[in-house]
Scaffold this active site. Structure first.
Site, PDB file in Angstrom:
ATOM      1  N   GLN A  78      -4.126   5.774   4.788  1.00 52.43           N
ATOM      2  CA  GLN A  78      -4.457   4.675   5.694  1.00 52.43           C
ATOM      3  C   GLN A  78      -4.564   5.189   7.128  1.00 52.43           C
ATOM      4  O   GLN A  78      -3.587   5.198   7.873  1.00 52.43           O
ATOM      5  CB  GLN A  78      -3.419   3.556   5.598  1.00 52.43           C
ATOM      6  CG  GLN A  78      -3.867   2.337   6.361  1.00 52.43           C
ATOM      7  CD  GLN A  78      -3.011   1.131   6.091  1.00 52.43           C
ATOM      8  OE1 GLN A  78      -2.060   1.162   5.321  1.00 52.43           O
ATOM      9  NE2 GLN A  78      -3.345   0.042   6.743  1.00 52.43           N
ATOM     10  N   PHE A  79      -5.777   5.578   7.513  1.00 54.04           N
ATOM     11  CA  PHE A  79      -5.996   6.113   8.855  1.00 54.04           C
ATOM     12  C   PHE A  79      -5.704   5.088   9.940  1.00 54.04           C
ATOM     13  O   PHE A  79      -5.393   5.442  11.078  1.00 54.04           O
ATOM     14  CB  PHE A  79      -7.419   6.663   9.001  1.00 54.04           C
ATOM     15  CG  PHE A  79      -8.481   5.611   9.153  1.00 54.04           C
ATOM     16  CD1 PHE A  79      -8.884   5.202  10.417  1.00 54.04           C
ATOM     17  CD2 PHE A  79      -9.082   5.034   8.045  1.00 54.04           C
ATOM     18  CE1 PHE A  79      -9.868   4.233  10.569  1.00 54.04           C
ATOM     19  CE2 PHE A  79     -10.061   4.070   8.182  1.00 54.04           C
ATOM     20  CZ  PHE A  79     -10.449   3.664   9.455  1.00 54.04           C
ATOM     21  N   THR A  80      -5.753   3.800   9.598  1.00 49.61           N
ATOM     22  CA  THR A  80      -5.545   2.763  10.613  1.00 49.61           C
ATOM     23  C   THR A  80      -4.126   2.758  11.177  1.00 49.61           C
ATOM     24  O   THR A  80      -3.877   2.111  12.196  1.00 49.61           O
ATOM     25  CB  THR A  80      -5.887   1.362  10.063  1.00 49.61           C
ATOM     26  OG1 THR A  80      -5.042   1.072   8.957  1.00 49.61           O
ATOM     27  CG2 THR A  80      -7.350   1.285   9.645  1.00 49.61           C
TER      28      THR A  80
END
Length: 152
Positions: A78-80
């Site tokens: 999850q890059f967010t």
């Protein structure tokens, strides 16, 4: 690395209508990687998560790890998690590592967990995913590798 750790009774991740990973009793990990992260960060995070005492013992105290309870892990990239919302109304993701840098580190963390004897299921890196879980507690923590210089 930044990981949101959630204790779960059950969890699954679906991509394009197909379940690609699921677990019963264990942990759901939402995993973010930044530019400066290394495989050493992945090893630190894996060790920290494997030994976090966030499951209840017979006295009802959080005294047992995922290893102690024979739990499983669902790991979802999850890059967010590296989204910066301090300015404006749209998050800036400049602190998130690019996929070619993030993927090997994410995979190294998952492999380090497997080497400890934990069953690890994953989502599909870079895909749009639907994550479902029954959060147990709820217990939700954030673990970061930048803390590795301090006490384990």
């Amino acid at each position: 690395m930044r990981v949101v750790v959630q204790r779960a009774k059950h969890a699954k991740v679906t991509v394009n209508g197909e379940v690609v990973g699921s677990i019963d009793h264990g942990l759901v990990l939402l995993v973010g990687v930044t530019h400066s992260d290394t495989v050493e960060d992945a090893a630190f995070i894996a060790d920290k998560i494997a030994h976090l005492r966030i499951f209840e013992d017979e006295s009802g105290k959080m005294n047992l790890s995922v290893l102690d309870v024979g739990g499983e892990i669902l790991s979802v990239s999850q890059f967010t998690l590296y989204g910066d919302c301090r300015k404006g109304r749209r998050p800036n993701f400049m602190e998130a590592a690019k996929p070619d840098r993030a993927l090997p580190i994410y995979e190294a963390m998952n492999e380090a967990l497997r080497q400890k004897g934990i069953r690890v299921e994953t989502g599909k890196f870079g895909a749009m995913m639907e994550v479902e879980l029954i959060n147990d507690g709820p217990v939700t923590l954030i673990v970061e590798s930048k803390e590795k210089a301090g006490n384990k």
